[in-house]
Motif scaffolding. Structure first.
Motif, mmCIF file in Angstrom:
data_model
loop_
_atom_site.group_PDB
_atom_site.id
_atom_site.type_symbol
_atom_site.label_atom_id
_atom_site.label_comp_id
_atom_site.label_asym_id
_atom_site.label_seq_id
_atom_site.Cartn_x
_atom_site.Cartn_y
_atom_site.Cartn_z
ATOM 1 N N ASP A 96 0.778 -1.205 -0.182
ATOM 2 C CA ASP A 96 -0.021 0.136 -0.100
ATOM 3 C C ASP A 96 0.863 1.140 -0.001
ATOM 4 O O ASP A 96 0.385 2.255 -0.660
ATOM 5 C CB ASP A 96 -1.114 -0.062 1.174
ATOM 6 N N GLY A 99 1.795 1.589 -3.650
ATOM 7 C CA GLY A 99 0.980 2.019 -4.530
ATOM 8 C C GLY A 99 0.048 3.246 -4.131
ATOM 9 O O GLY A 99 -0.872 3.673 -4.714
ATOM 10 N N PHE A 100 0.625 4.022 -3.134
ATOM 11 C CA PHE A 100 -0.213 5.149 -2.461
ATOM 12 C C PHE A 100 -0.448 6.327 -3.763
ATOM 13 O O PHE A 100 -1.522 6.735 -3.625
ATOM 14 C CB PHE A 100 0.424 5.653 -1.384
ATOM 15 N N ARG A 103 -3.261 5.457 -5.739
ATOM 16 C CA ARG A 103 -4.463 5.704 -4.996
ATOM 17 C C ARG A 103 -4.825 7.023 -5.153
ATOM 18 O O ARG A 103 -6.294 7.436 -5.295
ATOM 19 C CB ARG A 103 -4.398 5.176 -3.571
ATOM 20 N N GLY A 106 -6.611 8.143 -8.134
ATOM 21 C CA GLY A 106 -7.884 7.525 -8.281
ATOM 22 C C GLY A 106 -8.131 6.103 -8.844
ATOM 23 O O GLY A 106 -8.891 5.694 -9.418
ATOM 24 N N GLN A 107 -6.854 5.668 -8.919
ATOM 25 C CA GLN A 107 -6.985 4.050 -9.719
ATOM 26 C C GLN A 107 -7.433 3.206 -8.473
ATOM 27 O O GLN A 107 -7.418 3.405 -7.368
ATOM 28 C CB GLN A 107 -5.584 3.725 -9.873
ATOM 29 N N SER A 108 -8.138 2.266 -9.139
ATOM 30 C CA SER A 108 -8.906 1.084 -8.492
ATOM 31 C C SER A 108 -8.091 0.417 -7.595
ATOM 32 O O SER A 108 -6.518 0.341 -7.946
ATOM 33 C CB SER A 108 -9.670 0.081 -9.348
ATOM 34 N N LYS A 109 -8.316 -0.283 -6.537
ATOM 35 C CA LYS A 109 -7.364 -1.277 -5.673
ATOM 36 C C LYS A 109 -6.674 -2.350 -6.448
ATOM 37 O O LYS A 109 -5.289 -2.504 -6.313
ATOM 38 C CB LYS A 109 -8.184 -1.593 -4.462
ATOM 39 N N ARG A 112 -3.707 -0.586 -8.639
ATOM 40 C CA ARG A 112 -2.763 -0.205 -7.949
ATOM 41 C C ARG A 112 -2.003 -1.231 -7.424
ATOM 42 O O ARG A 112 -0.780 -1.256 -7.296
ATOM 43 C CB ARG A 112 -3.024 0.871 -6.965
ATOM 44 N N ASN A 113 -2.835 -2.181 -6.870
ATOM 45 C CA ASN A 113 -2.056 -3.568 -6.474
ATOM 46 C C ASN A 113 -1.172 -4.381 -7.342
ATOM 47 O O ASN A 113 -0.256 -4.835 -6.998
ATOM 48 C CB ASN A 113 -2.905 -4.429 -5.707
ATOM 49 N N ARG A 148 8.276 3.365 -4.311
ATOM 50 C CA ARG A 148 7.231 4.340 -4.404
ATOM 51 C C ARG A 148 7.293 5.534 -5.306
ATOM 52 O O ARG A 148 6.153 5.958 -5.720
ATOM 53 C CB ARG A 148 6.730 4.560 -3.007
#
Length: 367
Positions: A96, A99-100, A103, A106-109, A112-113, A148
């Protein structure tokens, strides 16, 4: 993907009348690893912050991929910065944290995962994706911070003293890691440091700065082995700098007479004009010098020498660092290969002759 070459053109930054950056001009090719090197207050971090968009220049241009980014907000420059502190979120997993930024965009979980897992694989942290930052070593935290920063696919990655908080062994490991990541990502790295060996080890281009100006910029080997002037030679290290007056110019070489020493010969660079009696600086690398006992066989033709007394001896593993007391030359040091030194070791207080071939001397530019 947009080009990540950088051009700084007439870059100036003033703070309340103090000039922090003074007319800097520099080109960094796309995909290069560039290190800004200099003491505290020389302007290197200010340049980094201006490239990032955290400071606006007083004058001049910053071009990234041919686009002048002065006036653009940081979010539109496609740069990313990695700070000394890493600034990881302690309550978020490694995945997380990486991928912050996606996020925030506005990308979906799921999106971004997937991107975070791909980036973690590149930095070899896939097995630690579900851990918290507090469960990682310092080196692992740094790789998370690097991942990151890189996940946003920046044109340029900016690194502000990224290794300064690490111990010596980890610093060596992370130098290798940074170079590996830079090649893996294929993007431009701009790295600020005050550590000479760090810059030399990492960079395609080393930029040596003093008081807001560039003193020399070029490939690491060139800056280390062929410093332009006394400041660069002394700051980079690995060189002994001597001063003297021009005794005689003889075609492609010049004889310099240093105080309390005989004539020292040095090659004369093309286009360099010197006058008899002019004071000049010359440099010779510490590892190009041999130590001899006084009164031995005569020196081969074309050999320079200065008399000295052994001031201190430090064993460095593969070589021995010998500090010499040489008249009018402070800080004269010789790096003697371990095998050579211990075949006939010198003791503190011994007299010695420091010798080197004239053709390895280098005449320095006037500061």
């Amino acid at each position: 993907m947009a080009n990540g070459d950088i051009e700084l053109a007439g870059l100036v930054k003033r703070f309340d009348g103090t000039v922090a950056v003074d007319g800097v001009n520099l080109k960094v090719p796309d995909g290069a690893y560039c290190c800004f090197l200099g003491p505290s207050g020389c302007g290197k971090t200010t340049i980094l912050r201006m490239i990032a968009g955290h400071e606006e220049p007083t004058a001049g241009e910053i071009l990234i991929g041919g686009q002048n980014v002065v006036g653009l907000p940081a979010t539109e420059r496609r740069t990313a910065m990695m700070f000394q502190s890493y600034a990881l979120f302690p309550h978020l997993s490694v995945r997380d944290n990486v991928g912050f930024a996606l996020r925030v965009r506005g990308q979906s979980k799921t999106q971004r995962n997937k991107a975070a897992d791909e980036m973690l694989e590149k930095v070899r942290l896939s097995a630690l994706a579900d851990r918290l930052p507090g469960q990682l070593s310092g080196g692992q935290q740094q790789r998370v911070a690097l991942a990151r920063a890189a996940i946003t696919e920046p044109r340029v990655l900016l690194l502000d003293e990224p290794l300064s908080a690490l111990d010596e062994q980890l610093r060596l490991e992370m130098r290798t890691e940074l170079r590996h990541m830079q090649r893996e990502l294929g993007i431009t790295f701009i790295h600020v440091t005050h550590t000479q060996l760090e810059a030399i080890a990492l960079a395609d281009t080393v930029v040596v700065m003093e008081q807001g100006k560039i003193r020399q910029a070029g490939p690491a080997r060139e800056v280390y082995g062929s410093p332009r002037d006394r400041y660069v030679a002394e700051f980079i290290g690995g060189q002994n700098v001597l001063s003297g007056k021009v005794e005689r110019v003889n075609g492609a070489s010049v004889e310099v007479r240093a105080p309390d020493h005989g004539g020292i010969f040095v090659p004369l660079p093309a286009q360099r004009k010197l006058n008899d009696g002019e004071t000049v600086d010359l440099a010779v690398r510490r590892d190009h010098i041999r130590l001899l006992r006084p009164g031995g066989d005569g020196l081969p033709p074309g050999t320079n020498s200065v008399g000295a007394r052994i001031d201190a001896v430090e064993y460095q593993g593969s070589f021995v660092k010998v500090m010499l007391d040489v008249a009018h030359v402070p800080g004269f040091v010789v790096y003697v290969p371990e095998k050579d030194f211990f075949a006939d070791p010198f003791e503190v207080g011994d007299q010695a002759l420091a010798t080197w071939p004239a053709d390895v001397s280098r005449l320095l530019a006037s500061s």
